[in-house]
Design a protein around this motif. Structure first.
Motif, PDB file in Angstrom:
ATOM      1  N   GLU A   1       3.719   5.324 -14.532  1.00 29.27           N
ATOM      2  CA  GLU A   1       3.897   6.137 -13.330  1.00 29.27           C
ATOM      3  C   GLU A   1       2.621   6.121 -12.514  1.00 29.27           C
ATOM      4  N   TRP A   2       2.796   6.198 -11.206  1.00 29.75           N
ATOM      5  CA  TRP A   2       1.652   6.256 -10.309  1.00 29.75           C
ATOM      6  C   TRP A   2       2.049   6.927  -9.003  1.00 29.75           C
ATOM      7  N   GLN A   3       1.050   7.221  -8.201  1.00 29.49           N
ATOM      8  CA  GLN A   3       1.255   7.780  -6.865  1.00 29.49           C
ATOM      9  C   GLN A   3       0.171   7.233  -5.953  1.00 29.49           C
ATOM     10  N   VAL A   4       0.527   6.942  -4.701  1.00 25.79           N
ATOM     11  CA  VAL A   4      -0.465   6.513  -3.723  1.00 25.79           C
ATOM     12  C   VAL A   4      -0.498   7.509  -2.573  1.00 25.79           C
ATOM     13  N   GLU A   5      -1.685   7.698  -2.025  1.00 25.72           N
ATOM     14  CA  GLU A   5      -1.846   8.609  -0.896  1.00 25.72           C
ATOM     15  C   GLU A   5      -1.324   7.973   0.390  1.00 25.72           C
ATOM     16  N   ALA A   6      -1.550   6.665   0.542  1.00 25.71           N
ATOM     17  CA  ALA A   6      -1.114   5.936   1.737  1.00 25.71           C
ATOM     18  C   ALA A   6      -1.181   4.448   1.432  1.00 25.71           C
ATOM     19  N   LEU A   7      -0.504   3.667   2.253  1.00 23.24           N
ATOM     20  CA  LEU A   7      -0.623   2.225   2.133  1.00 23.24           C
ATOM     21  C   LEU A   7      -1.938   1.756   2.738  1.00 23.24           C
ATOM     22  N   ILE A   8      -2.304   0.516   2.422  1.00 20.05           N
ATOM     23  CA  ILE A   8      -3.526  -0.079   2.963  1.00 20.05           C
ATOM     24  C   ILE A   8      -3.152  -0.862   4.217  1.00 20.05           C
ATOM     25  N   ALA A   9      -3.676  -0.441   5.344  1.00 20.13           N
ATOM     26  CA  ALA A   9      -3.365  -1.119   6.599  1.00 20.13           C
ATOM     27  C   ALA A   9      -3.729  -2.594   6.515  1.00 20.13           C
ATOM     28  N   ASP A  10      -2.811  -3.446   6.960  1.00 17.21           N
ATOM     29  CA  ASP A  10      -3.019  -4.898   7.071  1.00 17.21           C
ATOM     30  C   ASP A  10      -3.038  -5.634   5.729  1.00 17.21           C
ATOM     31  N   ALA A  11      -2.802  -4.936   4.619  1.00 16.56           N
ATOM     32  CA  ALA A  11      -2.791  -5.636   3.334  1.00 16.56           C
ATOM     33  C   ALA A  11      -1.554  -6.521   3.225  1.00 16.56           C
ATOM     34  N   ASP A  12      -1.761  -7.734   2.725  1.00 15.70           N
ATOM     35  CA  ASP A  12      -0.666  -8.678   2.477  1.00 15.70           C
ATOM     36  C   ASP A  12      -1.078  -9.525   1.278  1.00 15.70           C
ATOM     37  N   MET A  13      -0.446  -9.297   0.131  1.00 19.13           N
ATOM     38  CA  MET A  13      -0.857  -9.966  -1.100  1.00 19.13           C
ATOM     39  C   MET A  13      -0.507 -11.434  -1.149  1.00 19.13           C
ATOM     40  N   ARG A  14       0.158 -11.945  -0.135  1.00 20.77           N
ATOM     41  CA  ARG A  14       0.422 -13.379  -0.057  1.00 20.77           C
ATOM     42  C   ARG A  14      -0.755 -14.132   0.530  1.00 20.77           C
ATOM     43  N   GLN A  15      -1.695 -13.416   1.162  1.00 15.73           N
ATOM     44  CA  GLN A  15      -2.799 -14.046   1.874  1.00 15.73           C
ATOM     45  C   GLN A  15      -4.125 -13.753   1.187  1.00 15.73           C
ATOM     46  N   ARG A  16      -4.936 -14.789   1.046  1.00 16.14           N
ATOM     47  CA  ARG A  16      -6.216 -14.639   0.354  1.00 16.14           C
ATOM     48  C   ARG A  16      -7.106 -13.606   1.030  1.00 16.14           C
ATOM     49  N   GLU A  17      -7.090 -13.565   2.360  1.00 14.44           N
ATOM     50  CA  GLU A  17      -8.028 -12.708   3.095  1.00 14.44           C
ATOM     51  C   GLU A  17      -7.622 -11.246   3.094  1.00 14.44           C
ATOM     52  N   THR A  18      -6.363 -10.912   2.751  1.00 13.07           N
ATOM     53  CA  THR A  18      -5.883  -9.526   2.817  1.00 13.07           C
ATOM     54  C   THR A  18      -5.230  -9.100   1.503  1.00 13.07           C
ATOM     55  N   GLU A  19      -5.607  -9.711   0.417  1.00 15.23           N
ATOM     56  CA  GLU A  19      -4.933  -9.551  -0.871  1.00 15.23           C
ATOM     57  C   GLU A  19      -5.425  -8.287  -1.578  1.00 15.23           C
ATOM     58  N   ASP A  20      -5.027  -7.109  -1.063  1.00 15.44           N
ATOM     59  CA  ASP A  20      -5.367  -5.813  -1.644  1.00 15.44           C
ATOM     60  C   ASP A  20      -4.091  -5.052  -1.988  1.00 15.44           C
ATOM     61  N   SER A  21      -4.219  -4.097  -2.924  1.00 19.00           N
ATOM     62  CA  SER A  21      -3.082  -3.242  -3.272  1.00 19.00           C
ATOM     63  C   SER A  21      -3.601  -1.857  -3.656  1.00 19.00           C
TER      64      SER A  21
END
Length: 251
Positions: free
Chosen positions: A107-127
């Motif tokens: 189980e987990w919870q997030v406060e918000a998504l990360i703007a501009d994150a896209d795990m398909r791209q090397r430069e924006t690969e955050d989660s």
């Protein structure tokens, strides 16, 4: 392959290889507390926030450290993660044979998504949240590129790249069930278990069948499970993320 890319690959593989076992790394790289040397090899296993002393911090050279701390959040004991342009994780070392693998509950919870994150791209690969599983296997099946990266990992850490790393992640936009092949190496694959902002600020509970998920991601049966980790990272997007991790159970 330019020097910057080479260093980023080395740092990523240093992080992933540390999932596979106990390493002897410089203190600046691997800030490890005094914990039991016993490696769990039988199920069921339950990891809770109260077990924080049993998690090993694993740091990336040149990266800021994600802050983890115990916190009671919305009535649940949890590990809170705060990432500020940072990338690091907490790890449990394991040795669970493939025939024992069953269900993963977390189980987990997030406060918000990360703007501009896209795990398909090397430069924006955050989660904002990741649950990471590292597996053993036959490294003779590696491609030439992965064999080279594994040798780089061995040179940096004394340990080989895990045969396969499976991550459960929260995506900004990709449908639940999507398998993402890591843009750096196909030995790292991610399954989207949550997508979009509908459930931010809410506890989310998951039950996954490890073998089925591994086979879906890699197209073969898994080897031994060698490590489990949690990670919240914003080093690529240079943003901020806050998340909470609750109970994690293997049974």
């Amino acid at each position: 392959m330019n020097d910057r890319f080479f260093l980023r690959e080395g740092f990523l593989l240093l992080l992933l290889s540390s999932l596979a076992g106990c390493l002897s790394l410089p203190a600046a790289v691997h800030d490890r507390p005094a914990i039991s040397s016993a490696v769990p090899n039988r199920l069921p296993l339950t990891f809770t926030a109260q077990d924080k002393s049993q998690w090993e911090p694993v740091l990336l050279p040149g990266k800021l450290r994600t802050a983890f701390r115990l916190e009671k959040h919305q009535g649940r004991q949890s590990l809170r993660a705060d990432s500020e342009r940072s990338a690091s994780m907490l790890r449990q070392r394991l040795n669970i044979q493939s025939e024992q693998l069953g269900r993963l509950v977390f189980e987990w919870q997030v406060e918000a998504l990360i703007a501009d994150a896209d795990m398909r791209q090397r430069e924006t690969e955050d989660s904002p949240v990741r649950l990471i599983l590292a597996f053993d296997g036959d490294r003779q099946k590696f491609s030439a590129k992965n064999a080279m990266l594994s040798e780089l990992t061995r040179a940096l850490t004394g340990e080989e790249l895990p045969y396969a790393t499976l991550m459960y992640v929260w995506s900004n936009q990709l449908p639940v069930g999507t398998v993402i092949v890591n843009p750096r190496t196909d030995r790292v694959r991610k399954i989207v278990v949550e997508s979009g902002a509908d459930y931010v600020k809410q506890w989310r509970h998951y039950e996954r069948q490890i073998k089925a998920d591994y086979e879906k991601a890699f197209g073969e049966a898994p080897g031994a499970l060698q490590g489990l980790a949690i990670m919240t990272d914003t080093d690529n997007t240079q943003g901020h993320a806050r998340a909470w991790y609750g109970e994690i159970r293997l049974d």
